[in-house]
Scaffold this active site. Structure first.
Site, PDB file in Angstrom:
ATOM      1  N   SER A 147     -17.440   3.190  -4.487  1.00  0.00           N
ATOM      2  CA  SER A 147     -17.665   4.704  -4.654  1.00  0.00           C
ATOM      3  C   SER A 147     -16.220   5.693  -3.912  1.00  0.00           C
ATOM      4  CB  SER A 147     -18.915   5.059  -4.767  1.00  0.00           C
ATOM      5  OG  SER A 147     -19.194   6.224  -5.378  1.00  0.00           O
ATOM      6  N   CYS A 241     -19.904  15.717  -1.164  1.00  0.00           N
ATOM      7  CA  CYS A 241     -20.410  15.593  -2.825  1.00  0.00           C
ATOM      8  C   CYS A 241     -19.325  17.325  -3.134  1.00  0.00           C
ATOM      9  CB  CYS A 241     -22.028  15.696  -3.894  1.00  0.00           C
ATOM     10  SG  CYS A 241     -22.663  14.732  -2.819  1.00  0.00           S
ATOM     11  N   ASP A 268     -22.944   2.113 -16.029  1.00  0.00           N
ATOM     12  CA  ASP A 268     -23.338   2.517 -13.982  1.00  0.00           C
ATOM     13  C   ASP A 268     -23.783   4.277 -14.740  1.00  0.00           C
ATOM     14  OD1 ASP A 268     -22.416   3.858 -12.150  1.00  0.00           O
ATOM     15  OD2 ASP A 268     -20.731   3.008 -11.642  1.00  0.00           O
ATOM     16  N   HIS A 297     -24.932   2.108 -10.287  1.00  0.00           N
ATOM     17  CA  HIS A 297     -23.933   2.310  -9.100  1.00  0.00           C
ATOM     18  C   HIS A 297     -23.851   1.523  -8.199  1.00  0.00           C
ATOM     19  CE1 HIS A 297     -20.523   4.804  -8.741  1.00  0.00           C
ATOM     20  NE2 HIS A 297     -20.981   5.135  -7.169  1.00  0.00           N
TER      21      HIS A 297
END
EC number: 3.1.-.-
Length: 318
Positions: A147, A241, A268, A297
Site C-alpha cells: 500500500s 490518510c 480490493d 487489500h
C-alpha cells in the site's frame, strides 16, 4: 486505501485531538507533488532534525532476521506494523536476510516521534527507509512494500537506484483519487466523508473499515488488522490518510529503473484492478503483474501462503 461503512456526521467535526494537530480534515483537489530529489530533511513542529541512522534503528524497531546473501526489506502499509508480515516471514528467512521495520506512524512506535510537519509528504518516509539501509550498510536489496509503502519504495528507488534490485508492490497505487483520465477508485467527496468520519469517531470508523479492507472471510485477519489499526493514535492515522490521498506519483513512474512485480488481488476495496494495469504500462522498469486468487487489500494477513508463493517466485530472480 480506505472506505467507511459509517455515514458522515450531520455536522462535520474537526480532526481528532492530540499533539501537533492533523492539519485539518479537508482534502485538496490538487495533489501534492512529491520531491523525487529527496529531503524531508529536518524540522517539523519542533524544528528538530531527523534522527541519526543508529537512533532511527531503535525508534522504528528495526530487525534483521534470516540467513543468506540476498537482502529483502519488508515495509508494511497503513494501519499495520511489521507484525503484519509474521505469516509470510517463515517462507523467506531460509534463503534471505530480511529487514523489518515500523513506519513512524505505526502504533508500535512512540507517537512522540511523529512530526506532523516533517511527515506531511512521503519524502520523510523515504528518508527513513534510506537511512535504515545505510545504517545497516546494505548495498543492495529487494524491497517488498504494501500500500503506502509501495509508494515509498517507488520514490526510494528513484532517489537511490543503486540500492534496489527489485520492487514487489502489493496493493499499490500511484494515486488513490480518480481523475479525468484515471480511475484510482475514490472520488474527492467520498474521501472527505471518510476524513470526517475518522475525525468524529475513530473507533466506529476503524470497526467498519477493518472487515472491508481484509475483504476475505478470515476473522483472524480482521482481528489482527483491527488490533494494529486501533493501536494508531487517531490524529496520526487521519494525518497519514490525508498525506496519502494528496500524493500523486503518476508523473514519476517512468523514472523507476528496477524491475517490478505488482501484486493485485481479484477484488480490493482500495485499489481497482485497472490500477495494476496502469502501473504495468507506466513503470519504467520491467514490470509484471501477479493476480492472487483471493480478495482484500491485505493478502499477507488473509492469504499468507498464497502471497508467499508469489514472493518466493519474485525474489528468486534478482
Amino acid at each position: 486505501m480506505l472506505r467507511s461503512t459509517h455515514p458522515p456526521p450531520s455536522s462535520p467535526s474537526s480532526s481528532s485531538s492530540g499533539g501537533g494537530g492533523g492539519g485539518g480534515s479537508s482534502a485538496s483537489s490538487s495533489s501534492e507533488k512529491t520531491m523525487v530529489g529527496g529531503g524531508g530533511g529536518g524540522g517539523g513542529g519542533s524544528g528538530s532534525a531527523a534522527p541519526s541512522g543508529a537512533k532511527l534503528l531503535q525508534i522504528l524497531n528495526v530487525r534483521v532476521v534470516g540467513s543468506g546473501e540476498r537482502v529483502v526489506v519488508l515495509s508494511h502499509g497503513f494501519g499495520t506494523d511489521q507484525s503484519a508480515w509474521s505469516r509470510v516471514l517463515p517462507y523467506l528467512t531460509r534463503d534471505h536476510r530480511v529487514v523489518l521495520y515500523d513506519l513512524v506512524c505505526a502504533g508500535s512506535v512512540n507517537p512522540d516521534h511523529f512530526d506532523f510537519r516533517r511527515y506531511d509528504n512521503l519524502d520523510a518516509y523515504v528518508d527513513d527507509l534510506l537511512a535504515i539501509l545505510d545504517a545497516l550498510r546494505i548495498p543492495r536489496c529487494a524491497f517488498v512494500g504494501h500500500s503506502v509503502s509501495a509508494m515509498i519504495g517507488i520514490l526510494a528507488s528513484i532517489r537511490r537506484p543503486d540500492l534496489f534490485a527489485k520492487l514487489v508492490l502489493i496493493g499499490a497505487s500511484p494515486r488513490f483519487l480518480n481523475d479525468s483520465d484515471y480511475h484510482g477508485g475514490f472520488e474527492l467527496e467520498e474521501i472527505q466523508q471518510v476524513f470526517d468520519a475518522m475525525g468524529a469517531n475513530y473507533s466506529a470508523w476503524a470497526t467498519g473499515y477493518a472487515p472491508l479492507a481484509v475483504g476475505a472471510d478470515v476473522p483472524a485477519a480482521v482481528q489482527e488488522f483491527s488490533r494494529t489499526l486501533f493501536n494508531m493514535r487517531p490524529d496520526i492515522s487521519l494525518h497519514v490518510c490525508q498525506t496519502v490521498f494528496k500524493t500523486d506519483l503518476r508523473g514519476v513512474l517512468g523514472m523507476v529503473r528496477a524491475p517490478c512485480v505488482v501484486v493485485q488481488t481479484t477484488r480490493d476495496v482500495s485499489v481497482p484492478a485497472s490500477v495494476a494495469a496502469y502501473l504495468k504500462a507506466h513503470l519504467g522498469g520491467r514490470t509484471t503483474v501477479e493476480f492472487l486468487q483471493t480478495e482484500g487489500h491485505l493478502p499477507h494477513l488473509s492469504a499468507p501462503s498464497l502471497l508467499a508463493q508469489v514472493l518466493r517466485r519474485a525474489l528468486a530472480r534478482y
